[in-house]
Every structure is written in C-alpha cells, then in structure tokens.
Motif scaffolding. Structure first.
Motif: not given
Length: 632
Positions: A81-89, A100-105, A133-135
């Motif tokens: 679902i989430v676009p690649e440019d979110a850069r999920i880490s 559900v905790i989603i870390e992303a840049e 936000r991704t730490p």
C-alpha cells in the motif's frame, strides 16, 4: 466493578454509531479499552473525545484481535500500500495496543494526503497504524525493550487488567486529607523517595539510590510504606539513578503494581539501571538487585506523555509536565478527589530554555502545594547564562587544541553529553571552533540514540533544525564512537589534538578514568568539568587542586601526577540555580499555598524555603527524612 462496567457499556452504546460492532469493554491499567470488530467505521476521532470527556476516562478503541491480519501478512499488505519513496525502515506490531508502528524516513508519505493512505492501511489490516520518523541512530536498548514487552504480552495483559480493577475500585472512605512522608532526598542529594497518601491511596514518587553509598537507601521499611504491595502506584519523575535506581528492588520485596513514567524515561531508566549493575560488578560491589528484577519492573511500566490526565487510583489523577532537566523528565502533578486538592513534585527541573529542552512548565490548572528541588538553592548559587558558558567552553577548548593538547570532558551520559555535543557541532559548523574529532565513550552514544528516537520531547528550535533544515547535530561526522578498549587505547596514543567526552561525570568510575590516568601528566591537555562534582568524589578533589592522585592499577597502587590544566565551566547544569528557583515560584500561574524544599544540602533547603516565605509569603518547609507533613 461489574455494575460499573455495565453502566459504562450503556453509555458507550449511546455514543457509537449502530454499525459499530462492540466485542467487549474492559479496564486495562488506567485505560478503558473498547474492542470492536470493525474499527475502520470509527474514523471520527471526535466520538472518542466526547466519550472520554463524558466518562472522564482515557478511552482506547482497539480492534478485536480476531479481526486483525496476522503480523507477517499485514506487513506484506502495508509494503504494497505505502509508496516506496516513504522509505520504510521498520514495521513492528504492538499487540498490547492493537497498533502497527511504521518507521519511515518520510512519515508524511505513509500518512498520505489528508490521511488517505493511513485509512487504507487500517481497512486492509485491521491494526491501528502509528507512523514515526526513522531515528537517525539505531538504539539497541529500545529494540530490546520492544522485543521483551512483546515476549511477555500475555502476562502483561493480565497485569494491566489487575491494575485496572485496582484503580477503578469503589471508594469506601468519606474522609478527606492529604499527607506526604519524606523517605529520602530531604536535606540531602540522593535516594529521592516520597510517599503521597490519601484515605484511599498510597503513591510512591521516585525511588532512588545514593550512588556514592549503596547502603544508604530510602526508608522503605517504615510502617507507612509496608506492605509494598499495598501501594497503588510508583511514579518516576526522570531516569537519573538518584530518582529511579532502586525501583527494581521494590519487586524483590513484594510490590506488584504499576510504574508510571514518560516513554523516554522508561528507556533511559533501563539503560542506566543495567549500567549500574555492570559498574557494580566491575568494581566488585554487591548490587542491590539483579537484571531479572529490571525486567520484572519493565513488565509493569505504563508510559504517559506530557499533558495526558490519567486515573492512577480511585481518588488520584496524574498528569506529567515538562521539567526541562533531561529527556522525558517530568513534573508530576496530582489531582486528588473531585477538585479537593492539587500537589506537584518537580523532581529535578530547569527553569531556562536549553539547547535540548524548553524551560520547565509553570501552567497548571490548579496547584495548592509544591514539593520542589533545592540543589542550587543556596544564597550564592548563581550560574552564568548558557551563552556565557558556551563561549567559555569554546575558548578553553580552542586554547588547548592550539597548543596540541587533548580536552577531556567528564559528563553524565544523559543530558549534559548531548548539550555539549550540540554546542561543539554548531561551533565547528560556524568556524568558531577548529574542526577536530570528538570521541564519545561510555553510554553516551546509546543515550544519544534514545534522544533521536523521541524528537517530540526536544524543543521546537532543535526539531526545526533537524526536520526542516536538514542539520542533525547528533550525527555530525566529527563525532566518533569509542566502543572497545582497543579504540580507547588508539585515541589515547594518537598524538593529534582532540576532544574526548566520557562517562562518568564525577570521575567515580567508567571509561573517563582510563583517559584521565594517561592524559593527566601532560600539561598540554585540559580536563573541563561541566557538571556538579559532589563532595568526596575524585572530580571534586581535582577541582580543589589535588596534584597527586592515587590510582589502583592491576592490583597495585599508582600515583598519577596532575599536570594537565583543570577548568570548570559552570552554566551547563540541568538544575535551576537560585535565581531560577525563585523565579519559578513567581511565574507559576497558580500560586501554591504550601511549598516544601528537598533534594539539596541541608543549608540550601532551609535557605531556599526561608527566601520563598520572605518573598512570596507562602508557607514553606524544609522537611527532614522520615518527617510527615499533612497538607490538608
């Protein structure tokens, strides 16, 4: 309890749309949890807010576990679902809260335009998404805490239900009084511990250790505190060991209740307690508890953000406010009864904006009594401004580097280290300080990683610098982590000028001792104290001018000559000085009727109490340990 829950169920039905299928309603800790089979039908946050306001409870809407997609399947769906440019880490599942905790840049891309992607995720997987936000620095301690809490989720679920039943038990006593027993940290610094009592409740605020004297513990054996399992709650103001170091010991002697604290305080507390055990083992002393009791305490933690009002007993509500001392530090405000009495405990606090935090909060709905620190409460305890302190530090460092020396800065891992790091990074970026490596040794790197995981607890200026200007002072290329004894030896033997920030802050153990032993005899080098040096510590002795220091090395005694320059730069303390302490009372929007001064040498507690009375005509006390004060 059953009748009370039946009444709540009827009230919930009035608020929720008919199409929402409620599975069950339960108290879990301080929260009222409403399990629904189709949570996506509850897009209106206002419904929850209205319900919480009417019931005067913390309300959580959670998906019925049976309606949730299995974690691995949910992970695949979210990635689609989430676009690649979110850069999920990272994606991890908090089964306790159905999140559900989603870390992303790029968190905004995960949320989507007006929350569209966010809602799509919830509809597809059932889990309630939380986007962070991704730490920039990975924290091992945070990962370990998450994994541990996940591993004990079933046991923790039972613990929270038991706590919920205790909090929401029926009040049986009509009398109204409030008193505090001072169990440690009164007319002294160390082992802070206070017992707040009403006819219904017993709440312990802080439970610290005296690091310089482990046999000096809070008076936990007095009748007011025993049995420990009769306590309703333990509230921790911040993670320094003199406020939380003995919390695991409570579980050794029978306490089974909750610990309330902010999320950063929980993580830092575990970090510092584990280090406390490691240092004790290294020095051959018997620690008061083992690591399994740290895990037992962690199992009972309930985290609260600033400003969240929470029931913690039948007649007490707790709210945390920013204390400005270290990451997650809190002023604990207790609202007792239905408007009966309000009392706050400051813990350690800073009434001045710093590089990391906004100044301590002064805006409370009501405040009849205040228990406040007096660390720098003496009549001559005035510190230079933060700007003056920074300029002085930079001047001392430049002078040392210019002559080819190394600068050793002993600091506490949490708070002062990060303040100094930000100052050095900015000074180098602005060319006011010559560029050189800054070596970080001890727990500093891990503590800094925890800071980067909680940007919402930092001041707005620092957040803007990181998020909108692309400058994160914590990850400057000038900072180098020292993570092994061989790396430490390399730093010491390297003839190049450099800056070393190492723990501990008072030279009473830790890696700083190795640096000091090798650098002290070279007059080109400088040791800079930026924090309080307690009487009796090696740091205090060097401040006083000791030129020869005995050092145990491999079972024999070695004398180290102190030829390096010794400098003290005041102004970096996380404590309020005398002027700030007095101004804090002035700026409180709700003036207390009574003030008690604690956490300071005897003369400072007494003098601050006297000055508050003379200036503001407020009834004041400087209580002694084991004294009980009835406030109303």
């Amino acid at each position: 309890m059953t009748k009370y829950l039946d009444e709540i169920r009827e009230k919930v039905k009035e608020y929720l749309p008919p199409k929402v299928r409620v599975k069950s309603i339960e108290f879990e800790g301080p929260q009222l949890v409403i399990y629904v089979e189709n949570p996506q039908e509850l897009a209106e946050v206002d419904i929850v807010k209205k319900l919480a306001k009417d019931l005067r409870k913390r309300i959580i809407i959670r998906a019925d576990p049976k309606s949730l997609k299995p974690p691995e399947k949910a992970r695949q769906i979210i990635m689609q679902i989430v676009p690649e440019d979110a850069r999920i880490s990272n994606i991890f599942f908090d089964e306790e809260n159905g999140e559900v905790i989603i870390e992303a840049e790029k968190p905004g891309v995960v949320i989507g335009k007006q929350g569209s992607t966010f809602r799509e995720i919830m509809r597809a997987v059932g889990w309630s998404p939380r986007v962070v936000r991704t730490p920039p620095i990975k924290s091992k301690i945070i990962d370990n805490i998450r994994n541990y809490l996940l591993s004990v989720r079933e046991e923790r679920s039972e613990i929270l239900k038991r706590i919920g039943e205790r909090i929401h038990r029926t009040s049986l006593i009509d009398e109204k009084w409030v008193r505090v027993t001072f169990l440690g940290g009164s007319r002294e610094v160390g082992r802070s511990c206070y017992l707040l009592q009403t006819p219904e409740s017993r709440i312990l605020i802080d439970c610290g250790v005296n690091v310089s004297n482990l046999s000096s513990t809070p008076y936990l054996y007095v009748p007011e505190v025993q049995p420990l399992d009769a306590l309703d709650a333990v509230v921790i103001t911040h993670a320094h060991l003199d406020h939380c170091g003995l919390v695991p010991l409570l579980y050794k002697f029978g306490y089974r209740g909750p610990i309330y604290l902010t999320p950063p305080t929980r993580d830092l507390m575990v970090l510092l307690q584990l280090d406390f055990l490691e240092v004790a083992g290294r020095e051959g002393t018997n620690p008061p508890y083992s690591s399994n009791l740290i895990r037992e305490a962690l199992k009972h933690t309930i985290t609260l953000d600033y400003g969240v009002v929470t029931d913690i007993s039948p007649d007490v509500r707790l709210t945390f406010y920013n204390a400005g001392h270290i990451l997650g530090s809190a002023i604990a405000h207790f609202h007792i009864g239905e408007g009966h009495y309000n009392i706050a405990f400051t813990g350690d606090f800073k009434f001045e904006k710093t590089r990391l935090f906004d100044r301590a909060a002064t805006n409370f709905p009501r405040l009849e009594a205040l228990v406040m620190e007096a660390t720098y409460g003496g009549p001559n305890d005035f510190q230079p401004s933060r700007k003056e302190a920074e300029e002085r530090l930079i001047e001392v460092i430049n002078r040392t580097l210019d002559r080819g020396g190394k600068v050793l800065i002993p600091t506490f891992a949490v708070g002062r280290s990060q303040e100094v790091m930000i100052v050095l990074e900015e000074a180098m970026r602005e060319k006011r300080l010559r560029e050189t490596y800054v070596y970080l040794d001890g727990m500093i790197y891990e503590a800094t990683a925890i800071h980067t995981a909680y940007p919402e607890y930092l001041n707005a200026q620092l957040r803007d610098l990181i998020f909108y200007h692309g400058i994160n002072p914590f990850i400057s290329e000038n900072f180098v982590r020292v993570d092994s004894s061989s790396k430490r030896e390399e730093v010491i033997s390297d003839p190049s000028p450099s800056i070393i920030i190492a723990t501990s802050g008072m030279l009473n153990g830790g890696p700083v001792m190795e640096y000091f032993r090798h650098l002290a005899e070279d007059e080109r080098n400088t040791i800079v104290f930026v924090g309080y040096q307690a009487e009796g510590t090696l740091g205090r002795k060097i401040q006083k001018g000791w030129k020869e220091v005995p050092f145990p090395v491999d079972g024999r005694r070695e004398v180290v000559e102190v030829k390096m320059e010794v400098e003290t730069v005041d102004g970096f303390s996380g404590h309020s000085d005398r002027k700030q302490l007095m101004n804090y009372i002035r700026y409180l929007n709700s003036k207390p009727e009574k003030v008690a001064t604690v956490h300071g040498d005897e003369s400072k507690c007494i003098d601050l109490a006297s000055s508050i009375y003379k200036t503001y005509r407020i009834e004041t006390r400087a209580p002694m340990n084991l004294e009980t004060i009835r406030f109303v």
